[in-house]
Design a protein around this motif. Structure first.
Motif, PDB file in Angstrom:
ATOM      1  N   CYS A  87     -10.407  -0.304  -0.776  1.00  0.00           N
ATOM      2  CA  CYS A  87     -10.152  -0.517   0.651  1.00  0.00           C
ATOM      3  C   CYS A  87      -9.939  -1.999   0.957  1.00  0.00           C
ATOM      4  O   CYS A  87      -9.051  -2.361   1.713  1.00  0.00           O
ATOM      5  CB  CYS A  87     -11.319   0.045   1.455  1.00  0.00           C
ATOM      6  SG  CYS A  87     -11.120  -0.125   3.230  1.00  0.00           S
ATOM      7  N   VAL A  88     -10.739  -2.856   0.352  1.00  0.00           N
ATOM      8  CA  VAL A  88     -10.625  -4.298   0.579  1.00  0.00           C
ATOM      9  C   VAL A  88      -9.290  -4.816   0.053  1.00  0.00           C
ATOM     10  O   VAL A  88      -8.621  -5.622   0.707  1.00  0.00           O
ATOM     11  CB  VAL A  88     -11.816  -5.041  -0.082  1.00  0.00           C
ATOM     12  CG1 VAL A  88     -11.638  -6.547   0.020  1.00  0.00           C
ATOM     13  CG2 VAL A  88     -13.124  -4.611   0.545  1.00  0.00           C
ATOM     14  N   GLU A  89      -8.871  -4.343  -1.136  1.00  0.00           N
ATOM     15  CA  GLU A  89      -7.587  -4.760  -1.702  1.00  0.00           C
ATOM     16  C   GLU A  89      -6.428  -4.302  -0.827  1.00  0.00           C
ATOM     17  O   GLU A  89      -5.473  -5.052  -0.604  1.00  0.00           O
ATOM     18  CB  GLU A  89      -7.420  -4.215  -3.114  1.00  0.00           C
ATOM     19  CG  GLU A  89      -8.289  -4.914  -4.144  1.00  0.00           C
ATOM     20  CD  GLU A  89      -8.176  -4.281  -5.515  1.00  0.00           C
ATOM     21  OE1 GLU A  89      -8.035  -5.028  -6.499  1.00  0.00           O
ATOM     22  OE2 GLU A  89      -8.214  -3.028  -5.599  1.00  0.00           O
ATOM     23  N   LYS A  90      -6.500  -3.077  -0.326  1.00  0.00           N
ATOM     24  CA  LYS A  90      -5.443  -2.572   0.553  1.00  0.00           C
ATOM     25  C   LYS A  90      -5.330  -3.428   1.809  1.00  0.00           C
ATOM     26  O   LYS A  90      -4.232  -3.805   2.218  1.00  0.00           O
ATOM     27  CB  LYS A  90      -5.721  -1.122   0.952  1.00  0.00           C
ATOM     28  CG  LYS A  90      -5.462  -0.111  -0.120  1.00  0.00           C
ATOM     29  CD  LYS A  90      -5.769   1.283   0.405  1.00  0.00           C
ATOM     30  CE  LYS A  90      -5.702   2.310  -0.685  1.00  0.00           C
ATOM     31  NZ  LYS A  90      -6.087   3.644  -0.217  1.00  0.00           N
ATOM     32  N   GLN A  91      -6.471  -3.722   2.430  1.00  0.00           N
ATOM     33  CA  GLN A  91      -6.457  -4.536   3.645  1.00  0.00           C
ATOM     34  C   GLN A  91      -5.959  -5.945   3.354  1.00  0.00           C
ATOM     35  O   GLN A  91      -5.212  -6.524   4.141  1.00  0.00           O
ATOM     36  CB  GLN A  91      -7.858  -4.576   4.282  1.00  0.00           C
ATOM     37  CG  GLN A  91      -8.333  -3.252   4.811  1.00  0.00           C
ATOM     38  CD  GLN A  91      -7.372  -2.655   5.830  1.00  0.00           C
ATOM     39  OE1 GLN A  91      -6.810  -3.349   6.663  1.00  0.00           O
ATOM     40  NE2 GLN A  91      -7.160  -1.352   5.733  1.00  0.00           N
ATOM     41  N   GLY A  92      -6.365  -6.492   2.208  1.00  0.00           N
ATOM     42  CA  GLY A  92      -5.893  -7.819   1.816  1.00  0.00           C
ATOM     43  C   GLY A  92      -4.392  -7.852   1.623  1.00  0.00           C
ATOM     44  O   GLY A  92      -3.709  -8.779   2.077  1.00  0.00           O
ATOM     45  N   ARG A  93      -3.864  -6.828   0.965  1.00  0.00           N
ATOM     46  CA  ARG A  93      -2.409  -6.767   0.765  1.00  0.00           C
ATOM     47  C   ARG A  93      -1.667  -6.599   2.084  1.00  0.00           C
ATOM     48  O   ARG A  93      -0.631  -7.202   2.294  1.00  0.00           O
ATOM     49  CB  ARG A  93      -2.055  -5.637  -0.197  1.00  0.00           C
ATOM     50  CG  ARG A  93      -2.412  -5.991  -1.612  1.00  0.00           C
ATOM     51  CD  ARG A  93      -1.879  -4.984  -2.583  1.00  0.00           C
ATOM     52  NE  ARG A  93      -2.285  -5.383  -3.920  1.00  0.00           N
ATOM     53  CZ  ARG A  93      -1.715  -4.939  -5.013  1.00  0.00           C
ATOM     54  NH1 ARG A  93      -0.748  -4.070  -4.947  1.00  0.00           N
ATOM     55  NH2 ARG A  93      -2.130  -5.351  -6.184  1.00  0.00           N
ATOM     56  N   ARG A  94      -2.211  -5.775   2.956  1.00  0.00           N
ATOM     57  CA  ARG A  94      -1.579  -5.596   4.275  1.00  0.00           C
ATOM     58  C   ARG A  94      -1.580  -6.901   5.051  1.00  0.00           C
ATOM     59  O   ARG A  94      -0.581  -7.261   5.669  1.00  0.00           O
ATOM     60  CB  ARG A  94      -2.289  -4.502   5.060  1.00  0.00           C
ATOM     61  CG  ARG A  94      -1.962  -3.122   4.584  1.00  0.00           C
ATOM     62  CD  ARG A  94      -2.563  -2.069   5.485  1.00  0.00           C
ATOM     63  NE  ARG A  94      -2.428  -0.751   4.872  1.00  0.00           N
ATOM     64  CZ  ARG A  94      -3.378   0.151   4.827  1.00  0.00           C
ATOM     65  NH1 ARG A  94      -4.552  -0.072   5.398  1.00  0.00           N
ATOM     66  NH2 ARG A  94      -3.166   1.309   4.244  1.00  0.00           N
ATOM     67  N   LEU A  95      -2.712  -7.605   5.047  1.00  0.00           N
ATOM     68  CA  LEU A  95      -2.808  -8.879   5.750  1.00  0.00           C
ATOM     69  C   LEU A  95      -1.830  -9.885   5.162  1.00  0.00           C
ATOM     70  O   LEU A  95      -1.150 -10.604   5.894  1.00  0.00           O
ATOM     71  CB  LEU A  95      -4.240  -9.417   5.677  1.00  0.00           C
ATOM     72  CG  LEU A  95      -4.487 -10.767   6.349  1.00  0.00           C
ATOM     73  CD1 LEU A  95      -4.194 -10.652   7.839  1.00  0.00           C
ATOM     74  CD2 LEU A  95      -5.914 -11.223   6.109  1.00  0.00           C
ATOM     75  N   TRP A  96      -1.746  -9.924   3.831  1.00  0.00           N
ATOM     76  CA  TRP A  96      -0.814 -10.835   3.171  1.00  0.00           C
ATOM     77  C   TRP A  96       0.630 -10.495   3.561  1.00  0.00           C
ATOM     78  O   TRP A  96       1.415 -11.379   3.858  1.00  0.00           O
ATOM     79  CB  TRP A  96      -0.991 -10.745   1.662  1.00  0.00           C
ATOM     80  CG  TRP A  96      -0.063 -11.665   0.928  1.00  0.00           C
ATOM     81  CD1 TRP A  96       1.087 -11.340   0.293  1.00  0.00           C
ATOM     82  CD2 TRP A  96      -0.216 -13.073   0.784  1.00  0.00           C
ATOM     83  NE1 TRP A  96       1.672 -12.445  -0.243  1.00  0.00           N
ATOM     84  CE2 TRP A  96       0.885 -13.533   0.044  1.00  0.00           C
ATOM     85  CE3 TRP A  96      -1.170 -13.988   1.206  1.00  0.00           C
ATOM     86  CZ2 TRP A  96       1.046 -14.875  -0.276  1.00  0.00           C
ATOM     87  CZ3 TRP A  96      -0.998 -15.318   0.871  1.00  0.00           C
ATOM     88  CH2 TRP A  96       0.097 -15.745   0.134  1.00  0.00           C
ATOM     89  N   GLN A  97       0.967  -9.228   3.573  1.00  0.00           N
ATOM     90  CA  GLN A  97       2.322  -8.809   3.923  1.00  0.00           C
ATOM     91  C   GLN A  97       2.644  -9.144   5.377  1.00  0.00           C
ATOM     92  O   GLN A  97       3.716  -9.659   5.667  1.00  0.00           O
ATOM     93  CB  GLN A  97       2.480  -7.311   3.680  1.00  0.00           C
ATOM     94  CG  GLN A  97       3.884  -6.812   3.927  1.00  0.00           C
ATOM     95  CD  GLN A  97       4.025  -5.329   3.636  1.00  0.00           C
ATOM     96  OE1 GLN A  97       3.054  -4.641   3.363  1.00  0.00           O
ATOM     97  NE2 GLN A  97       5.234  -4.838   3.716  1.00  0.00           N
ATOM     98  N   SER A 133       1.272 -11.483   7.235  1.00  0.00           N
ATOM     99  CA  SER A 133       1.396 -12.933   7.392  1.00  0.00           C
ATOM    100  C   SER A 133       2.700 -13.451   6.792  1.00  0.00           C
ATOM    101  O   SER A 133       3.335 -14.345   7.350  1.00  0.00           O
ATOM    102  CB  SER A 133       0.192 -13.652   6.792  1.00  0.00           C
ATOM    103  OG  SER A 133       0.116 -13.414   5.413  1.00  0.00           O
TER     104      SER A 133
END
Length: 160
Positions: A114-124, A126
């Protein structure tokens, strides 16, 4: 001239150069595809000259990125894109990023936390926000330049 596309290959001291001319858009990319990409590797050139490309849309930018990838896959390295106009440069950069994202998405087969998914979404998000801000700045700057110097606007292309 809508639908105008032409290419030729010239020999230089550094090897063959592929010169593209005309428009690279949704109406001409299928023609360019049939003429160039399907005839590989006989049209494999380490330099692609886009100096005479008048208009380019996202289809044209994607075509250039695909052509670049095909050349690299054929063992031609480095591939040099020359004569790329600043307006077209932002399109090809976007097409490269989309292509890289699609490649990464298909290669990744592992399940993300879940943390990796949210991190990737945030990165995308931004990264997309940065691209949008950059694009907006380029458009604003082009508007300012055209207001300061109206004679630089290609009015024939505007009212064609």
């Amino acid at each position: 001239m809508a639908g105008y596309f032409k290419y030729n290959i010239s020999q230089t001291d550094n090897g063959p150069v592929l010169h593209l001319e005309g428009n690279l858009d949704t109406s001409t990319v299928p023609v360019a595809w049939r003429r160039l990409v399907k005839k590989f590797p006989e049209h494999a050139c380490p330099v692609i000259d886009l100096k005479k490309i008048k208009t380019m849309d996202m289809a044209g930018a994607s075509f250039i990125c695909h052509l670049e990838t095909r050349l690299r896959t054929a063992g031609i390295w480095p591939v040099t894109i020359s004569g790329l106009k600043p307006d077209h440069s932002s399109l090809t950069d976007l097409a490269r990023k989309i292509r890289q994202h699609n490649i990464r998405s298909t290669k990744s087969g592992k399940k993300l936390s879940c943390v990796e998914k949210q991190g990737r979404r945030l990165w995308q998000v931004s990264a997309e926000a940065r691209q949008f801000i950059s694009y907006t700045g380029e458009i604003f700057w082009a508007l300012v330049r055209s207001l300061v110097n109206p004679s630089s606007i290609p009015w024939q292309d505007v009212f064609h």
